[in-house]
Design an enzyme around this catalytic site. Structure first.
Site, short mmCIF file in Angstrom:
data_model
loop_
_atom_site.label_atom_id
_atom_site.label_comp_id
_atom_site.label_asym_id
_atom_site.label_seq_id
_atom_site.Cartn_x
_atom_site.Cartn_y
_atom_site.Cartn_z
N ALA A 142 -43.94 115.11 110.29
CA ALA A 142 -43.70 116.41 110.18
C ALA A 142 -44.51 117.18 111.36
CB ALA A 142 -43.64 117.18 109.01
N CYS A 143 -43.69 117.41 112.52
CA CYS A 143 -44.31 118.21 113.80
C CYS A 143 -43.76 119.75 113.79
CB CYS A 143 -44.48 117.57 114.95
SG CYS A 143 -42.88 117.26 115.87
N ASP A 144 -44.14 120.16 114.75
CA ASP A 144 -43.53 121.82 115.11
C ASP A 144 -42.01 121.71 115.13
OD1 ASP A 144 -44.04 124.12 115.20
OD2 ASP A 144 -44.46 124.61 117.23
N SER A 158 -44.04 113.43 116.86
CA SER A 158 -43.83 112.82 115.25
C SER A 158 -42.82 111.78 115.39
CB SER A 158 -43.15 114.23 114.58
OG SER A 158 -41.93 114.51 114.89
N VAL A 200 -41.46 120.48 110.41
CA VAL A 200 -42.14 120.99 109.44
C VAL A 200 -41.42 122.06 108.57
CG1 VAL A 200 -43.41 122.75 110.58
CG2 VAL A 200 -44.47 121.66 108.62
#
Length: 596
Positions: free
Chosen positions: A390-392, A398, A424
């Protein structure tokens, strides 16, 4: 493993707000690009003017894009019901608006989702069986109608006034040639993983509004310009040290052509003074864009030079390329000066991260894990069925991190474990979930998935924790598949019978390096290597971390009995020789004699 703080920090709140804005735009980037391409190609001043096709431009800008943003905004809050009500509510601010209603959609979409969510919480449980369909349809319809009316008479005028004010402010900043100063804030914010929030949450909506009247906008280039990052990576190629220098060429290609800017962030975090190079490159690039009148028709996402050129209007290619080139040259020059005066050794980033974690553990008085601790580590993965990065924004870094771990899982022969990626804010709490996030986002990830297992990393593209995850999952599968293998292996090793080692298969001898006994293992490796040289033996000797081993009988590991127990819960195929002392045990000479 990371435990997030119970109280939400100010930084997490800012990131959450920025990501919420960004996440309404990111899923719709394809639609924005479609609009930009139609505009660039078929408008009156386009490459192939076509009056009939050009009729798509205004309806897409006025209706399609805001409604899509409102739909996604509602879905973020309350799934499909929230999405539908959010889209209805957005229509209220769209109708009659004299400006593209992107900001209005960002307000009405989540507001619609929130309102129907709260309404359901109050009344859904009170609906009698058989009346669910009537309730669902009429509650959404009536609430959507009321919000649309609210949007028409209240939100629309406020957003129009605010949009006009911001537009005039941007025009004023551009007119006095102060826009380049925006990069003083943009570049550090990018390194803190707020790039998507700034680019898609703020600059893209304002840029679309400007492009709708002027035909292009320089705002699309402020955050997406790959020049500053390219200059820093080129400086590492020429003046960097160690693995940072070796990895820079590949990172530069991924960054410049793939548009994944996150790949150069760890290089700046490793040497924080390089933020000055990024700022200098960003400011100079934006100044060049503004001086030459550069701009894009629509957002370039990802920030790849390919995407940027596709969004460049006819006649602006030289101006756009000049800004990218100037930014790269300036950031390269500043970064070169910083790297030339750097006294560090340039060790491998992953190794530095691992050493940092070890120093933290040592400073807190932690001991080398016992066999029970190692077993507990393996057991903690017993319920893991799915791994999500999970990234921005749920894209870029990700996706690459998930790809790297997916490849490791596949090579390790681990089955029935899926590895995917997402934003995320789209994480859902469920059992059997392992969430991998950047440390910056760990707090928010834990808030959304309190039941999941969490691992945070410094860099999605290079982390020793990936090997730890794979080792634990593999050890778990081996324990389940071969319940007697570990016990038998331990007994054989502790018996110390060299006859149970097949020396004809040994291609490498390993000593296990851990942080409480680095000196001892280093000396043991050196002494054993010297003995091998005197005996004219050619088998390689290496000191490795416990997670770096390949589970193969090609590896002969020399360990103490206590360390052997930690190996036993992770590996079944490696060969081992247990000694009482890594430096003086007479058995070491017997091993040398039997090696090739």
């Amino acid at each position: 493993m990371q435990e997030a703080k119970k109280k939400t920090s100010l930084k997490a709140k800012v990131q959450k707000l920025g990501t919420s804005l960004s996440s309404m735009v990111m899923p719709n980037i394809a639609a924005i690009i479609a609009w930009g391409l139609i505009t660039a190609i078929f408008m009156e001043q386009g490459w192939f003017p076509n009056a009939h096709i050009a009729k798509l431009i205004t309806p897409m800008l006025t209706y399609l894009l805001p409604l899509l943003i409102g739909y996604v905004g509602g879905r973020m809050v309350y799934e499909e019901r929230g999405a539908v009500v959010g889209a209805i509510a957005t229509m209220g601010v769209v109708v009659g608006a004299k400006v593209p209603m992107f900001l209005g959609a960002m307000i009405m979409g989540p507001l619609g989702g929130w309102c129907i969510k709260k309404f359901d919480q109050l009344f859904q449980d009170k609906i009698r069986s058989g009346f669910e369909m009537i309730y669902n349809n009429f509650s959404s319809g009536i609430l959507g109608m009321l919000l649309a009316i609210l949007g028409t008479y209240v939100v629309n005028p406020l957003v129009v006034a605010g949009s006009n004010f911001m537009s005039k402010g941007v025009d004023f900043i551009i007119s006095i040639h102060m826009l380049p100063l925006a990069n003083i804030f943009i570049e550090p914010a990018k390194v803190l993983f707020l790039n998507n929030a700034i680019g898609n949450g703020i600059l893209v909506p304002l840029g679309i509004q400007q492009a709708s009247t002027a035909g292009k906008s320089v705002l699309f280039l402020l955050e997406s310009n790959p020049g500053p990052g390219l200059g820093i990576l080129l400086a590492f190629m020429f003046f960097g040290k160690g693995s940072a220098k070796g990895s820079a060429p590949g990172a530069a290609i991924i960054h410049f052509f793939g548009g994944i800017h996150e790949i150069y962030f760890p290089y700046i975090l490793m040497k924080p003074a390089l933020i000055l190079a990024a700022i200098a490159g960003g400011v100079s690039g934006t100044f060049t864009f503004q001086l030459l009148g550069a701009g894009l028709k629509a957002a370039a996402s990802p920030g790849s030079i390919i995407a940027i050129l596709l969004m460049t209007p006819k006649g602006s290619y030289l101006a756009v390329l000049s800004g990218v080139f100037v930014a790269a040259v300036v950031s390269f020059l500043v970064a070169s000066v910083i790297l030339k005066h750097d006294k560090s050794t340039g060790d491998d980033l992953a190794e530095k991260q691992a050493e940092m974690e070890a120093m933290k553990a040592e400073s807190k008085g932690k001991e080398m894990p016992s066999s029970q601790a190692a077993q507990d580590s393996v057991d903690s993965y017993a319920d893991v069925k799915k791994i999500i990065f999970a990234c921005d924004a749920g894209m870029g870094s990700s996706a690459m991190g998930a790809s790297l771990l997916r490849d490791k899982v596949k090579k390790a022969g681990i089955k029935d474990i899926s590895v995917t990626n997402t934003a995320v804010n789209r994480l859902k709490d469920e059992q059997g979930l392992l969430v991998v996030t950047q440390e910056e986002l760990a707090e928010r990830a834990l808030q959304r998935t309190p039941s999941a297992m969490h691992v945070s990393v410094d860099n999605f593209l290079s982390s020793p924790k990936y090997d730890e995850i794979v080792a634990n999952l593999k050890a778990l599968s081996q324990i389940q598949d071969k319940p007697q293998a570990t016990e038998n292996t331990v007994k054989t090793a502790e018996a110390g019978d060299l006859g149970n080692v097949d020396f004809t298969k040994v291609e490498e001898v390993n000593f296990i390096r851990h942080d409480q006994h680095i000196g001892t293992v280093t000396m043991a490796t050196s002494l054993f290597s010297d003995s091998m040289k005197k005996a004219n033996k050619q088998t390689p000797i290496k000191a490795v971390r416990i997670n770096e081993l390949e589970d193969s009988d090609k590896h002969l590991v020399i360990v103490t009995a206590a360390a052997k127990k930690n190996l036993a819960v992770r590996y079944t195929d490696i060969q081992t020789v247990v000694v009482d002392d890594l430096l003086t045990d007479k058995k070491l000479q017997d091993v040398v004699a039997k090696l090739k």
